[in-house]
Design a protein around this motif. Structure first.
Motif, PDB file in Angstrom:
ATOM      1  N   GLN A 180      -3.187 -17.313  -6.481  1.00  0.00           N
ATOM      2  CA  GLN A 180      -2.971 -17.211  -7.922  1.00  0.00           C
ATOM      3  C   GLN A 180      -4.216 -16.815  -8.702  1.00  0.00           C
ATOM      4  O   GLN A 180      -4.321 -17.110  -9.893  1.00  0.00           O
ATOM      5  CB  GLN A 180      -2.354 -18.495  -8.498  1.00  0.00           C
ATOM      6  CG  GLN A 180      -1.024 -18.868  -7.876  1.00  0.00           C
ATOM      7  CD  GLN A 180       0.015 -17.768  -8.023  1.00  0.00           C
ATOM      8  OE1 GLN A 180       0.252 -17.273  -9.117  1.00  0.00           O
ATOM      9  NE2 GLN A 180       0.628 -17.370  -6.917  1.00  0.00           N
ATOM     10  N   GLN A 181      -5.176 -16.147  -8.048  1.00  0.00           N
ATOM     11  CA  GLN A 181      -6.305 -15.600  -8.805  1.00  0.00           C
ATOM     12  C   GLN A 181      -5.747 -14.474  -9.662  1.00  0.00           C
ATOM     13  O   GLN A 181      -5.105 -13.550  -9.155  1.00  0.00           O
ATOM     14  CB  GLN A 181      -7.400 -15.067  -7.873  1.00  0.00           C
ATOM     15  CG  GLN A 181      -8.604 -14.552  -8.627  1.00  0.00           C
ATOM     16  CD  GLN A 181      -9.730 -14.057  -7.711  1.00  0.00           C
ATOM     17  OE1 GLN A 181      -9.619 -14.100  -6.485  1.00  0.00           O
ATOM     18  NE2 GLN A 181     -10.802 -13.594  -8.320  1.00  0.00           N
ATOM     19  N   SER A 182      -5.945 -14.556 -10.968  1.00  0.00           N
ATOM     20  CA  SER A 182      -5.376 -13.553 -11.870  1.00  0.00           C
ATOM     21  C   SER A 182      -6.430 -12.632 -12.471  1.00  0.00           C
ATOM     22  O   SER A 182      -6.100 -11.531 -12.898  1.00  0.00           O
ATOM     23  CB  SER A 182      -4.561 -14.224 -12.975  1.00  0.00           C
ATOM     24  OG  SER A 182      -5.372 -15.105 -13.709  1.00  0.00           O
ATOM     25  N   VAL A 183      -7.673 -13.074 -12.526  1.00  0.00           N
ATOM     26  CA  VAL A 183      -8.777 -12.219 -12.955  1.00  0.00           C
ATOM     27  C   VAL A 183      -9.687 -12.088 -11.746  1.00  0.00           C
ATOM     28  O   VAL A 183     -10.214 -13.085 -11.241  1.00  0.00           O
ATOM     29  CB  VAL A 183      -9.538 -12.818 -14.158  1.00  0.00           C
ATOM     30  CG1 VAL A 183     -10.730 -11.942 -14.524  1.00  0.00           C
ATOM     31  CG2 VAL A 183      -8.606 -12.991 -15.349  1.00  0.00           C
ATOM     32  N   ASN A 206     -14.610 -12.436  -6.034  1.00  0.00           N
ATOM     33  CA  ASN A 206     -14.088 -13.786  -5.794  1.00  0.00           C
ATOM     34  C   ASN A 206     -15.202 -14.690  -5.279  1.00  0.00           C
ATOM     35  O   ASN A 206     -16.311 -14.235  -4.996  1.00  0.00           O
ATOM     36  CB  ASN A 206     -12.892 -13.747  -4.840  1.00  0.00           C
ATOM     37  CG  ASN A 206     -13.251 -13.135  -3.507  1.00  0.00           C
ATOM     38  OD1 ASN A 206     -14.174 -13.578  -2.825  1.00  0.00           O
ATOM     39  ND2 ASN A 206     -12.517 -12.103  -3.121  1.00  0.00           N
ATOM     40  N   LEU A 207     -14.889 -15.962  -5.150  1.00  0.00           N
ATOM     41  CA  LEU A 207     -15.897 -16.940  -4.740  1.00  0.00           C
ATOM     42  C   LEU A 207     -16.383 -16.691  -3.319  1.00  0.00           C
ATOM     43  O   LEU A 207     -17.541 -16.942  -3.007  1.00  0.00           O
ATOM     44  CB  LEU A 207     -15.350 -18.360  -4.881  1.00  0.00           C
ATOM     45  CG  LEU A 207     -16.425 -19.429  -4.999  1.00  0.00           C
ATOM     46  CD1 LEU A 207     -17.163 -19.307  -6.315  1.00  0.00           C
ATOM     47  CD2 LEU A 207     -15.830 -20.802  -4.845  1.00  0.00           C
ATOM     48  N   GLY A 208     -15.517 -16.181  -2.452  1.00  0.00           N
ATOM     49  CA  GLY A 208     -15.939 -15.847  -1.092  1.00  0.00           C
ATOM     50  C   GLY A 208     -17.065 -14.829  -1.088  1.00  0.00           C
ATOM     51  O   GLY A 208     -18.025 -14.957  -0.331  1.00  0.00           O
ATOM     52  N   GLU A 209     -16.962 -13.828  -1.944  1.00  0.00           N
ATOM     53  CA  GLU A 209     -18.030 -12.829  -2.045  1.00  0.00           C
ATOM     54  C   GLU A 209     -19.276 -13.426  -2.696  1.00  0.00           C
ATOM     55  O   GLU A 209     -20.396 -13.074  -2.327  1.00  0.00           O
ATOM     56  CB  GLU A 209     -17.554 -11.613  -2.828  1.00  0.00           C
ATOM     57  CG  GLU A 209     -16.550 -10.774  -2.069  1.00  0.00           C
ATOM     58  CD  GLU A 209     -16.140  -9.523  -2.817  1.00  0.00           C
ATOM     59  OE1 GLU A 209     -16.871  -9.085  -3.733  1.00  0.00           O
ATOM     60  OE2 GLU A 209     -15.080  -8.975  -2.469  1.00  0.00           O
ATOM     61  N   LEU A 210     -19.099 -14.325  -3.646  1.00  0.00           N
ATOM     62  CA  LEU A 210     -20.248 -14.964  -4.292  1.00  0.00           C
ATOM     63  C   LEU A 210     -21.028 -15.806  -3.280  1.00  0.00           C
ATOM     64  O   LEU A 210     -22.237 -15.963  -3.406  1.00  0.00           O
ATOM     65  CB  LEU A 210     -19.800 -15.810  -5.480  1.00  0.00           C
ATOM     66  CG  LEU A 210     -20.907 -16.361  -6.374  1.00  0.00           C
ATOM     67  CD1 LEU A 210     -21.761 -15.245  -6.976  1.00  0.00           C
ATOM     68  CD2 LEU A 210     -20.328 -17.232  -7.470  1.00  0.00           C
ATOM     69  N   ARG A 267     -12.511 -31.840 -11.605  1.00  0.00           N
ATOM     70  CA  ARG A 267     -12.164 -31.016 -10.457  1.00  0.00           C
ATOM     71  C   ARG A 267     -12.751 -29.628 -10.668  1.00  0.00           C
ATOM     72  O   ARG A 267     -12.663 -29.077 -11.768  1.00  0.00           O
ATOM     73  CB  ARG A 267     -10.647 -30.935 -10.309  1.00  0.00           C
ATOM     74  CG  ARG A 267     -10.192 -30.132  -9.101  1.00  0.00           C
ATOM     75  CD  ARG A 267      -8.687 -30.242  -8.908  1.00  0.00           C
ATOM     76  NE  ARG A 267      -8.383 -31.595  -8.446  1.00  0.00           N
ATOM     77  CZ  ARG A 267      -7.179 -32.146  -8.506  1.00  0.00           C
ATOM     78  NH1 ARG A 267      -6.159 -31.478  -9.007  1.00  0.00           N
ATOM     79  NH2 ARG A 267      -6.976 -33.366  -8.069  1.00  0.00           N
ATOM     80  N   LEU A 268     -13.315 -29.070  -9.599  1.00  0.00           N
ATOM     81  CA  LEU A 268     -13.720 -27.666  -9.579  1.00  0.00           C
ATOM     82  C   LEU A 268     -12.698 -26.917  -8.741  1.00  0.00           C
ATOM     83  O   LEU A 268     -12.423 -27.316  -7.601  1.00  0.00           O
ATOM     84  CB  LEU A 268     -15.102 -27.479  -8.957  1.00  0.00           C
ATOM     85  CG  LEU A 268     -16.289 -28.035  -9.712  1.00  0.00           C
ATOM     86  CD1 LEU A 268     -17.577 -27.739  -8.945  1.00  0.00           C
ATOM     87  CD2 LEU A 268     -16.363 -27.458 -11.105  1.00  0.00           C
ATOM     88  N   VAL A 269     -12.131 -25.860  -9.291  1.00  0.00           N
ATOM     89  CA  VAL A 269     -11.128 -25.068  -8.586  1.00  0.00           C
ATOM     90  C   VAL A 269     -11.579 -23.617  -8.575  1.00  0.00           C
ATOM     91  O   VAL A 269     -12.029 -23.091  -9.595  1.00  0.00           O
ATOM     92  CB  VAL A 269      -9.749 -25.172  -9.294  1.00  0.00           C
ATOM     93  CG1 VAL A 269      -8.729 -24.262  -8.640  1.00  0.00           C
ATOM     94  CG2 VAL A 269      -9.275 -26.607  -9.324  1.00  0.00           C
ATOM     95  N   ALA A 270     -11.424 -22.987  -7.419  1.00  0.00           N
ATOM     96  CA  ALA A 270     -11.684 -21.554  -7.298  1.00  0.00           C
ATOM     97  C   ALA A 270     -10.512 -20.928  -6.563  1.00  0.00           C
ATOM     98  O   ALA A 270     -10.307 -21.191  -5.374  1.00  0.00           O
ATOM     99  CB  ALA A 270     -12.984 -21.298  -6.548  1.00  0.00           C
ATOM    100  N   ASN A 271      -9.711 -20.163  -7.264  1.00  0.00           N
ATOM    101  CA  ASN A 271      -8.609 -19.438  -6.647  1.00  0.00           C
ATOM    102  C   ASN A 271      -9.168 -18.122  -6.110  1.00  0.00           C
ATOM    103  O   ASN A 271      -9.779 -17.357  -6.855  1.00  0.00           O
ATOM    104  CB  ASN A 271      -7.509 -19.161  -7.673  1.00  0.00           C
ATOM    105  CG  ASN A 271      -6.963 -20.435  -8.278  1.00  0.00           C
ATOM    106  OD1 ASN A 271      -6.791 -21.430  -7.591  1.00  0.00           O
ATOM    107  ND2 ASN A 271      -6.697 -20.408  -9.569  1.00  0.00           N
ATOM    108  N   THR A 272      -8.965 -17.873  -4.824  1.00  0.00           N
ATOM    109  CA  THR A 272      -9.527 -16.681  -4.194  1.00  0.00           C
ATOM    110  C   THR A 272      -8.401 -15.839  -3.624  1.00  0.00           C
ATOM    111  O   THR A 272      -7.783 -16.212  -2.630  1.00  0.00           O
ATOM    112  CB  THR A 272     -10.534 -17.076  -3.101  1.00  0.00           C
ATOM    113  OG1 THR A 272     -11.565 -17.859  -3.708  1.00  0.00           O
ATOM    114  CG2 THR A 272     -11.161 -15.860  -2.459  1.00  0.00           C
TER     115      THR A 272
END
Length: 116
Positions: free
Chosen positions: A95-98, A53-57, A85-90
């Protein structure tokens, strides 16, 4: 940061194993059109390496910056100078699905707020 996963669809796309409408790529990231667009322009930007996820990135600032720079490049290529818009679901509750870090680049229409 973990190794590419054989069962991760984004790892397979990044490696070229699944065809995608790739718009741009860089040393660390790949940008391609989303198969289920939620706006007239909906592009995903993913790191080449598997990160959940983006938190790990965020633990790898050069790779995070590379993804954001590539997102800006794609937005410009797609004519979204008037806004995007930039969206990152974490995480699953967001709703992060992948579970491979990715940014959604959304634009081409007025985007409402709040989004969710």
């Amino acid at each position: 940061m973990s190794e590419p996963s054989e069962d991760c669809v984004f790892c397979t796309i990044a490696a070229g194993g699944i065809p995608a409408d790739v718009l741009a790529s860089s040393e660390h990231s790949v940008a391609f059109r989303d198969l289920d667009p939620q706006a007239p322009t909906h592009v995903l930007v993913i790191p080449r390496r598997h990160v959940a996820n983006l938190g790990e990135l965020a633990d790898h600032p050069a790779e995070l910056a590379d993804a954001v720079v590539l997102a800006r490049l794609v937005a410009t290529q797609e004519g979204l100078e008037d806004g995007y818009r930039l969206v990152a679901n974490t995480g699953a509750r967001a709703q992060q699905s992948v579970f491979h870090a990715h940014l959604h680049v959304l634009g081409g229409r007025d985007l409402t707020w709040p989004p969710g």
